[in-house]
Design a protein around this motif. Structure first.
Motif, short mmCIF file in Angstrom:
data_model
loop_
_atom_site.label_atom_id
_atom_site.label_comp_id
_atom_site.label_asym_id
_atom_site.label_seq_id
_atom_site.Cartn_x
_atom_site.Cartn_y
_atom_site.Cartn_z
N ILE A 219 0.86 -1.19 0.00
CA ILE A 219 0.00 0.00 0.00
C ILE A 219 0.89 1.24 0.00
O ILE A 219 1.79 1.37 0.83
N GLU A 221 0.54 5.47 -0.26
CA GLU A 221 -0.35 6.62 -0.26
C GLU A 221 0.43 7.89 -0.57
O GLU A 221 1.55 8.07 -0.12
N ALA A 226 -3.93 6.69 -3.50
CA ALA A 226 -3.30 5.51 -2.93
C ALA A 226 -3.27 4.41 -3.98
O ALA A 226 -4.15 4.33 -4.85
N ILE A 228 -2.82 0.16 -4.15
CA ILE A 228 -2.77 -1.11 -3.43
C ILE A 228 -2.33 -2.18 -4.42
O ILE A 228 -2.97 -2.36 -5.47
N ARG A 252 -9.09 1.78 3.57
CA ARG A 252 -7.82 1.14 3.23
C ARG A 252 -7.88 -0.35 3.54
O ARG A 252 -7.45 -1.19 2.74
N ALA A 256 -7.99 -3.33 0.68
CA ALA A 256 -6.94 -4.35 0.68
C ALA A 256 -7.54 -5.75 0.63
O ALA A 256 -7.03 -6.64 -0.07
#
Length: 275
Positions: A219, A221, A226, A228, A252, A256
Motif C-alpha cells: 500500500i 499513499e 493511494a 494497493i 484502506r 486491501a
C-alpha cells in the motif's frame, strides 16, 4: 478547413523551445513561453500543454496546479517533460494534474504519438461520458445502499461467481463507487493485461503510475491518492477522504481485502486456463 489544435510549449531553454516549435508547427498552431509565469499571464487558450518540469522560480508542477485551479482548464491535457524518469517524478506529475509524461532528449515520433493520443483519448472520453452502463449503474445503486461490510460481502459473492478478468475488474470498480471513490484497476493475468477506470478509460499518466508503483510495496499513499498492489491486481484510488482519517483507515482495510480476494481469483482463473 479544420482548425488546427493549439499547443502551448512552456520551456525555459530557448533552443529547446525553437526546436519543438519547428517540429510541431507544421501540424499544430504553436505558442511558446519561457516560464510558467509568462504562460499563466497569457489570456490565450490551448488544446494541450507541453510543460517542462525543471524551470526556475515557478516549476512545472506548480504551473500545472495553478492552471488546473482555473475551472475552464480543468480538462485541458498536460504533457510533462523531464530529463529524469523516476517514480517520484511520475507520481508528482500525476498529483499535479498531468495527463502524460515524456523524457529528454525528446523522441519526436514518441512526442507526436503522445500528443495525438491525448486528443484521441479526449474524444473517446467525451463519447463515453454521453453513454452509461446499465449493468454497472444497477450494481452501484444496490451496493451504495449497503454498509461498508455489505459492500465487501457483495464483492466476495460476485467475484466468486465464475467471472473472467473483466467481471472482476468491474466488481472492484463497483465497490469503489459504492464508497464514493474514483480510480482504476489493473489486472495482470497470464494471458491478458486489463485496465479499467471509474471514468471509463485510463489516461496515459494513470497507466504510467501503475507501471512505476506496482512494485513499490503493498500500500502506497500520496496525498488523496493511494495504490494497493498484489501480484496480479493493482488498485489506484484518486480521492481518499483525507479530511476523515478514521474513514480512510477503514477504506484502506476494506480495499486491501477486495484486492487480495481479486488477486486470488485471478490466480485461480490463470491456473484453470493452464490446466
Amino acid at each position: 478547413m479544420d482548425r488546427k489544435h493549439r499547443i502551448a510549449i512552456i520551456e525555459d531553454n530557448a533552443p529547446q523551445r525553437v526546436i519543438l516549435s519547428r517540429l510541431l508547427g507544421s501540424e499544430y498552431d504553436v505558442s511558446d513561453f519561457a516560464s510558467g509565469e509568462a504562460f499563466l499571464a497569457s489570456p490565450e487558450t490551448f488544446d494541450v500543454l507541453l510543460l517542462d518540469i525543471e524551470m526556475p522560480e515557478l516549476n512545472g508542477y506548480e504551473t500545472c496546479r495553478r492552471f488546473r485551479a482555473r475551472p475552464a482548464h480543468a480538462e485541458t491535457p498536460v504533457i510533462f517533460v523531464s530529463a529524469h524518469d523516476t517514480a517520484p517524478e511520475r507520481v508528482a506529475a500525476y498529483e499535479a494534474g498531468g495527463d502524460d509524461f515524456v523524457t529528454k532528449p525528446i523522441n519526436v515520433h514518441e512526442l507526436k504519438h503522445k500528443i495525438k493520443g491525448v486528443f484521441e483519448q479526449g474524444d473517446r472520453l467525451s463519447q463515453l461520458a454521453a453513454q452509461s452502463s446499465t449493468a454497472q449503474q444497477v450494481a452501484f445503486a444496490a451496493m451504495t445502499s449497503m454498509s461498508d461490510l455489505g459492500v465487501v460481502i457483495e464483492f466476495l459473492k460476485q467475484s466468486s461467481a465464475g467471472q473472467g478478468y473483466d467481471g472482476i475488474a468491474r466488481q472492484l470498480l463497483a465497490a469503489m463507487s459504492a464508497w464514493g471513490l474514483n480510480g482504476a484497476v489493473q489486472i495482470r493475468g497470464s494471458h491478458e493485461l486489463m485496465v479499467l477506470t471509474t471514468e471509463g478509460e485510463i489516461s496515459p499518466m494513470q497507466s504510467s503510475v501503475f507501471d512505476k508503483m506496482k512494485d513499490m510495496g503493498r500500500i502506497f499513499e500520496f496525498g488523496r491518492r493511494a495504490v494497493i498492489n498484489y501480484q496480479h491486481v493493482s488498485l489506484l484510488v484518486q480521492n481518499l477522504p483525507t479530511d476523515d482519517p478514521e474513514k480512510v483507515g477503514r477504506l484502506r482495510d476494506h480495499l486491501a481485502i477486495l484486492v487480495e480476494s481479486a488477486d486470488i481469483r485471478v490466480a485461480g482463473l490463470d491456473a484453470g486456463k493452464e490446466r
